[in-house]
Design a protein around this motif. Sequence first.
Motif, short mmCIF file in Angstrom:
data_model
loop_
_atom_site.label_atom_id
_atom_site.label_comp_id
_atom_site.label_asym_id
_atom_site.label_seq_id
_atom_site.Cartn_x
_atom_site.Cartn_y
_atom_site.Cartn_z
N LYS A 253 0.90 -1.26 0.01
CA LYS A 253 -0.06 0.02 -0.11
C LYS A 253 0.86 1.26 0.06
O LYS A 253 0.73 2.27 -0.66
CB LYS A 253 -0.93 0.01 1.06
CG LYS A 253 -1.92 1.24 1.16
CD LYS A 253 -2.78 1.11 2.41
CE LYS A 253 -3.60 2.41 2.71
NZ LYS A 253 -4.55 2.34 3.47
N ASN A 254 1.88 1.42 0.72
CA ASN A 254 2.80 2.39 0.82
C ASN A 254 3.64 2.50 -0.34
O ASN A 254 3.73 3.73 -0.76
CB ASN A 254 3.68 2.26 2.23
CG ASN A 254 3.12 2.51 3.34
OD1 ASN A 254 2.18 3.25 3.53
ND2 ASN A 254 3.79 1.82 4.41
N THR B 59 1.10 4.13 -2.84
CA THR B 59 0.82 5.61 -2.57
C THR B 59 2.07 6.21 -3.28
O THR B 59 1.94 7.28 -3.84
CB THR B 59 0.62 5.54 -1.14
OG1 THR B 59 -0.47 4.75 -0.85
CG2 THR B 59 0.34 7.31 -0.93
#
Length: 64
Positions: free
Chosen positions: A8-9, A12
């Motif tokens: 997810k990081n 992003t």
Amino acid sequence: MTNPTDLKNAATGLAALSICESLMLALGDTNIISQDAAVSVVSDAAAAHRGQGSTPEEVALHSA
């Protein structure tokens, strides 16, 4: 197995990088900034990360 939070990081970060890249290209295409200015912005951003971090992991992240 890869940690879902890491993915997810990473996603992003890649999205943010893509937006910045698109903005830099648009600014250059519309002659708001020169190619030299765009390169300077990217170089300054990279320089801001050199030598940053207080742990080996943070240093590796900034270096990457």
